[in-house]
Design a protein around this motif. Structure first.
Motif, PDB file in Angstrom:
ATOM      1  N   LYS A   1       3.890  -8.592   5.388  1.00 40.99           N
ATOM      2  CA  LYS A   1       4.329  -9.328   4.868  1.00 40.99           C
ATOM      3  C   LYS A   1       4.597  -9.082   3.637  1.00 40.99           C
ATOM      4  N   VAL A   2       5.697  -8.972   2.597  1.00 39.23           N
ATOM      5  CA  VAL A   2       6.365  -8.316   1.557  1.00 39.23           C
ATOM      6  C   VAL A   2       6.964  -9.658   0.751  1.00 39.23           C
TER       7      VAL A   2
ATOM      8  N   LYS B   1      18.380  -6.899  -4.172  1.00 43.82           N
ATOM      9  CA  LYS B   1      18.745  -6.849  -2.838  1.00 43.82           C
ATOM     10  C   LYS B   1      18.370  -5.718  -1.619  1.00 43.82           C
ATOM     11  N   THR B   2      18.387  -4.704  -2.942  1.00 45.38           N
ATOM     12  CA  THR B   2      18.010  -3.358  -2.157  1.00 45.38           C
ATOM     13  C   THR B   2      16.625  -3.068  -2.053  1.00 45.38           C
ATOM     14  N   LEU B   3      15.276  -3.630  -2.696  1.00 43.95           N
ATOM     15  CA  LEU B   3      14.246  -4.171  -2.333  1.00 43.95           C
ATOM     16  C   LEU B   3      14.527  -4.945  -1.014  1.00 43.95           C
ATOM     17  N   GLY B   4      14.966  -6.148  -1.354  1.00 44.14           N
ATOM     18  CA  GLY B   4      14.596  -7.087  -0.279  1.00 44.14           C
ATOM     19  C   GLY B   4      15.382  -6.520   1.072  1.00 44.14           C
ATOM     20  N   SER B   5      16.144  -5.505   1.344  1.00 45.69           N
ATOM     21  CA  SER B   5      16.285  -4.563   2.943  1.00 45.69           C
ATOM     22  C   SER B   5      15.552  -3.950   3.306  1.00 45.69           C
ATOM     23  N   TRP B   6      14.703  -3.581   2.453  1.00 44.25           N
ATOM     24  CA  TRP B   6      13.164  -2.270   3.126  1.00 44.25           C
ATOM     25  C   TRP B   6      12.873  -3.006   4.082  1.00 44.25           C
ATOM     26  N   LYS B   7      12.330  -1.781   4.924  1.00 43.84           N
ATOM     27  CA  LYS B   7      10.759  -2.676   6.162  1.00 43.84           C
ATOM     28  C   LYS B   7      10.495  -2.790   5.355  1.00 43.84           C
ATOM     29  N   ALA B   8       8.868  -3.116   5.519  1.00 45.12           N
ATOM     30  CA  ALA B   8       8.051  -3.350   4.582  1.00 45.12           C
ATOM     31  C   ALA B   8       7.405  -2.498   4.685  1.00 45.12           C
ATOM     32  N   THR B   9       6.577  -1.750   5.340  1.00 43.65           N
ATOM     33  CA  THR B   9       6.588  -0.095   4.673  1.00 43.65           C
ATOM     34  C   THR B   9       7.067   0.707   3.823  1.00 43.65           C
ATOM     35  N   SER B  10       7.912   0.532   3.676  1.00 44.84           N
ATOM     36  CA  SER B  10       9.116   1.337   2.308  1.00 44.84           C
ATOM     37  C   SER B  10       7.854   1.151   1.025  1.00 44.84           C
TER      38      SER B  10
ATOM     39  N   PHE C   1      10.188  -5.958 -11.350  1.00 44.43           N
ATOM     40  CA  PHE C   1      10.528  -7.049 -10.301  1.00 44.43           C
ATOM     41  C   PHE C   1       8.672  -6.534  -9.692  1.00 44.43           C
ATOM     42  N   ILE C   2       7.922  -7.154  -9.053  1.00 40.92           N
ATOM     43  CA  ILE C   2       6.640  -6.263  -8.472  1.00 40.92           C
ATOM     44  C   ILE C   2       6.847  -6.595  -6.802  1.00 40.92           C
ATOM     45  N   ARG C   3       7.265  -5.511  -6.240  1.00 44.40           N
ATOM     46  CA  ARG C   3       7.063  -5.481  -4.584  1.00 44.40           C
ATOM     47  C   ARG C   3       5.457  -5.592  -4.082  1.00 44.40           C
ATOM     48  N   LYS C   4       5.595  -6.751  -3.728  1.00 44.70           N
ATOM     49  CA  LYS C   4       3.951  -6.655  -2.926  1.00 44.70           C
ATOM     50  C   LYS C   4       3.931  -6.348  -1.358  1.00 44.70           C
ATOM     51  N   MET C   5       3.161  -5.763  -0.613  1.00 45.95           N
ATOM     52  CA  MET C   5       3.293  -5.603   0.244  1.00 45.95           C
ATOM     53  C   MET C   5       1.852  -5.990   1.470  1.00 45.95           C
ATOM     54  N   GLU C   6       1.417  -6.441   2.028  1.00 48.31           N
ATOM     55  CA  GLU C   6       0.382  -6.266   2.613  1.00 48.31           C
ATOM     56  C   GLU C   6      -0.068  -6.568   3.992  1.00 48.31           C
ATOM     57  N   ILE C   7      -0.616  -6.106   4.984  1.00 51.23           N
ATOM     58  CA  ILE C   7      -0.942  -5.524   6.141  1.00 51.23           C
ATOM     59  C   ILE C   7      -2.043  -6.391   7.188  1.00 51.23           C
ATOM     60  N   LYS C   8      -2.082  -7.133   7.747  1.00 47.94           N
ATOM     61  CA  LYS C   8      -3.019  -7.405   8.336  1.00 47.94           C
ATOM     62  C   LYS C   8      -3.944  -6.870   9.234  1.00 47.94           C
ATOM     63  N   ARG C   9      -5.102  -7.738   8.081  1.00 49.20           N
ATOM     64  CA  ARG C   9      -6.465  -6.941   9.279  1.00 49.20           C
ATOM     65  C   ARG C   9      -6.595  -7.804  11.005  1.00 49.20           C
ATOM     66  N   CYS C  10      -6.063  -6.552  11.732  1.00 48.93           N
ATOM     67  CA  CYS C  10      -6.687  -6.953  12.715  1.00 48.93           C
ATOM     68  C   CYS C  10      -6.438  -5.724  14.231  1.00 48.93           C
ATOM     69  N   GLU C  11      -7.273  -6.405  15.342  1.00 47.55           N
ATOM     70  CA  GLU C  11      -7.670  -5.107  16.390  1.00 47.55           C
ATOM     71  C   GLU C  11      -6.065  -3.952  16.525  1.00 47.55           C
ATOM     72  N   GLU C  12      -4.636  -4.702  16.099  1.00 47.58           N
ATOM     73  CA  GLU C  12      -3.624  -3.666  16.603  1.00 47.58           C
ATOM     74  C   GLU C  12      -3.211  -2.872  15.396  1.00 47.58           C
ATOM     75  N   VAL C  13      -3.964  -3.287  13.963  1.00 49.26           N
ATOM     76  CA  VAL C  13      -3.973  -2.088  13.272  1.00 49.26           C
ATOM     77  C   VAL C  13      -4.589  -1.103  13.380  1.00 49.26           C
ATOM     78  N   LYS C  14      -5.858  -1.273  13.364  1.00 48.62           N
ATOM     79  CA  LYS C  14      -6.810  -0.634  14.136  1.00 48.62           C
ATOM     80  C   LYS C  14      -6.730   1.033  14.908  1.00 48.62           C
ATOM     81  N   SER C  15      -5.364   0.317  16.228  1.00 51.07           N
ATOM     82  CA  SER C  15      -5.417   1.194  17.145  1.00 51.07           C
ATOM     83  C   SER C  15      -3.981   1.796  16.805  1.00 51.07           C
TER      84      SER C  15
END
Length: 516
Positions: free
Chosen positions: A391-392, A457-466, A496-510
Motif C-alpha cells: 500500500k502506497v 501524477k507520475t509518483l501516483g502512476s507507479w506500481k507500489a514497489t517501484s 513529496f514523500i512517497r511511503k509504501m508498506e508491505i503487509k506482514r503475512c504468510e503470502e509475503v513470506k512465501s
C-alpha cells in the motif's frame, strides 16, 4: 494426449466444446498430458481454459522432470494460480501401479571422469562437411567463400545454450580412442553405446563421422530433426545413411538393424530427439555399455541433464535370464558435477514418490534443494508478487518562500522519521546542486524537477514497489522528491514523500522463499 502445440491451441478445446453441447454424450472427460514439463509452461492459459470446462473431471500431467509445471507461490498472474499447488497422485492407490525396485538408475552406473589431457579439435569446420550436412544458410555461406566454425574453446563463444562444441568433439574423440585401445569397444563385437551431441545438428554428424573413423564397422544411429537414420561405411570413407522403418519405439528400429548387421558396435547420437519419450533399451537388446557425456553447460538445468539420461530403464517385465545380463553402464564424463546433479535429481524424484503423494504440494516443496536456473524476470516485474500486499501513500509539504524553507524541511524529516524510525539521509534525501536547487531521481538520473502536479501524477502512476530497494524482512519504505514551481526560484517548491508498506503475512513470506 500426446502433447503438441496444436492440441493445446485447438484440438482439445474443440473436443471439449463438442462433448459439452452434445446431449448424447453424458460423459465427464479426463485429460492426460504426457511430457507435461515441456508443454504446460507455454500453454498455461489453455490448460486453465480446459480446466474450466464443465465436462472436464480431471487433468493428469505426466513427467519425469516435473518441477517446471509448478509456479512460485508469489506469482500474481491469473493463469498461474491453479499451478501454485498441484495434487501429486498416489499411483499405487489410484492406478494400482506400484513403485518398482527393478529400476536401473544413475546410482547403478560406473562414473569415469575423463582427464582433460586431449588436444582440442580445429574450430574451423571443413567446407566439404558443411556441403554434406549443413543447412541452407551454412551451405550458402561456404559457397560465398565464408566459413562455419564450432563454438567454444579457441573459437566463437557459444550463443544461448549451444554449448562448447569444441570441447564436446574433443572429449568424444579422446574417449572413443581410449575405449578402443583398452578394449572397451571392439570393431568385431556387439556393444551398445550412447553419445549424445549438442543442440546443433552439425555436432551429431561430426560425432557420427568421428565414430566411423575410429570404428570402421560401427553402426551409428542419428535421431534428430532430419529423421532417424542409420549410418555405416560400405566402400570408401563417406558414410552411407538410410532411414529406418517406422516402429512404435526406437528400440524396435534399432533391434531390426542389429539383426541385419550382427557383431558390430552400435552408437546412438542426437540431442532434442533423444531426450524425451524415447526408449532405446529393451529386453532383447540389453542396456548400454558406455555413455560419453559432455554437457556441463546444463549443470544449472538438471532437468535437461536428467532427460538426457536415456541409459536409465525399468526392467520390471524382464525375465530372470535377461536381468542377469544387465551390465553396469560406464559413464565417461568431463566432470563429476554432471552426474552429481542427475543423482540429486533422481533422489528428489524418489522423495516425491515416497513422501509427497496423495497431497497438494507447492513448487517449494517438490523442488526441495534442487537448484534450477530459472528464466530471469525483468527488473520491473521482479516484485510484482508483492503488489497485492503493498500500500502506497503520498504526503506533500509546500514551500512558498524563503521563510518556509527550514520549516518545510523539518516537517519532511519528521514524517520520514515517524514512518521509517530513522533519520532522513542517504539516497532517500534529495541533494542540492551548485545553483541551490534540490535534485532527485525517479526513473532517470538525478535532475531538477518542475511542475509539482506533474510529478505527483507520475509518483501516483507507479506500481507500489517501484523505485525502492526491496529487501526481505523489510516492510516499510520511503523516498523523498522535490518539484519546483519556477526553475528560476529555488525557494518555491513542493516536497513529496512517497511511503509504501508491505503487509506482514504468510503470502509475503512465501514470495521471499520462492526467491531463495
Amino acid at each position: 494426449m500426446c502433447a503438441h502445440p496444436k492440441r493445446f491451441d485447438v484440438s482439445i478445446i474443440d473436443l471439449l466444446m463438442e462433448v459439452s453441447v452434445d446431449s448424447r454424450l453424458q460423459k465427464q472427460v479426463i485429460i492426460h498430458i504426457d511430457e507435461a514439463h515441456a508443454y504446460v509452461p507455454s500453454f498455461r492459459g489453455r490448460v486453465v481454459e480446459m480446466n474450466k470446462v464443465e465436462v472436464t473431471e480431471r487433468i493428469y500431467m505426466y513427467s519425469a522432470t516435473p518441477f517446471s509445471i509448478w509456479v512460485p507461490e508469489a506469482s500474481v498472474m491469473d493463469t498461474d494460480q491453479i499451478f501454485k499447488e498441484i495434487f501429486v497422485v498416489d499411483c499405487e492407490k489410484d492406478f494400482g501401479t506400484k513403485k518398482s525396485e527393478s529400476y536401473f538408475g544413475v546410482k547403478d552406473c560406473e562414473v569415469k571422469v575423463v582427464p582433460n589431457r586431449y588436444n582440442m579439435v580445429d574450430p574451423l569446420i571443413p567446407d566439404d562437411f558443411i556441403r554434406r550436412y549443413g543447412n541452407d544458410d551454412q551451405i550458402t555461406c561456404v559457397q560465398r567463400g565464408g566459413h562455419v566454425v564450432w563454438y567454444g574453446t579457441n573459437s566463437v563463444p557459444a550463443p544461448f545454450a549451444l554449448g562448447n562444441e569444441v570441447q564436446l568433439l574433443s572429449h568424444t574423440d579422446y574417449t572413443l580412442r581410449i575405449l578402443k585401445d583398452g578394449g572397451g569397444i571392439c570393431d568385431d563385437k556387439f556393444s551398445y553405446n550412447f553419445v549424445p551431441g549438442f543442440c546443433r545438428k552439425l555436432t551429431h554428424y561430426a560425432i557420427m563421422e568421428n565414430i566411423l573413423n575410429i570404428y570402421t564397422s560401427a553402426l551409428v544411429v542419428i535421431i534428430n530433426g532430419d529423421g532417424t537414420r542409420l549410418f555405416r561405411l560400405e566402400e570408401g570413407d563417406i558414410p552411407v545413411g538410410e532411414y529406418l522403418p517406422q516402429k512404435n519405439e526406437p528400440s524396435e528400429q534399432i533391434e531390426g538393424f542389429i539383426k541385419r548387421f550382427p557383431n558390430r558396435p552400435v552408437f546412438i547420437t542426437g540431442f532434442h530427439c533423444v531426450g524425451m519419450s524415447v526408449t532405446f533399451i529393451n529386453e532383447r537388446i540389453g542396456n548400454f555399455d558406455n555413455v560419453v557425456f559432455s554437457h556441463e553447460h546444463y549443470t544449472g538445468n538438471p532437468d535437461i541433464l536428467y532427460q538426457l539420461c536415456r541409459f536409465l530403464f525399468n526392467h520390471t517385465s524382464w525375465n530372470t535370464s535377461s536381468r542377469e545380463l544387465i551390465k553396469k553402464t560406464r559413464l565417461y564424463v568431463t566432470s563429476k558435477n554432471i552426474i552429481e546433479h542427475c543423482l540429486d535429481y533422481e533422489k528428489q524424484i524418489d522423495k516425491i514418490t515416497d513422501e509427497m503423494t496423495d497431497s497438494l504440494r507447492t513448487k517449494y516443496e517438490v523442488q526441495g534443494d534442487i537448484k534450477i536456473k530459472e528464466k530471469k524476470i525483468p527488473k520491473e516485474f521482479a516484485y510484482d508478487g508483492l503488489l497485492p500486499f503493498s500500500k502506497v501513500s503520498i504526503k506533500k509539504v509546500t514551500v512558498d518562500d524563503e521563510d518556509d524553507v527550514d520549516s518545510g524541511l523539518k516537517k519532511i524529516r519528521e514524517i520520514y522519521k515517524e514512518w521509517m524510525g530513522k533519520e532522513l539521509k542517504g539516497r532517500a534525501m534529495p541533494s542540492k546542486n551548485e545553483e541551490g536547487f534540490y535534485e532527485c531521481s525517479t526513473t532517470t538520473n538525478k535532475c531538477v524537477y518542475e511542475e509539482p502536479k506533474k510529478l505527483k501524477k507520475t509518483l501516483g502512476s507507479w506500481k507500489a514497489t517501484s523505485n525502492y530497494d526491496i529487501k526481505n524482512n523489510r516492510y516499510r519504505y520511503a523516498r523523498v522528491y522535490v518539484a519546483y514551481e519556477d526553475k528560476d526560484d529555488p525557494n518555491e517548491y513542493t516536497w513529496f514523500i512517497r511511503k509504501m508498506e508491505i503487509k506482514r503475512c504468510e503470502e509475503v513470506k512465501s514470495f521471499w522463499r520462492s526467491k531463495e
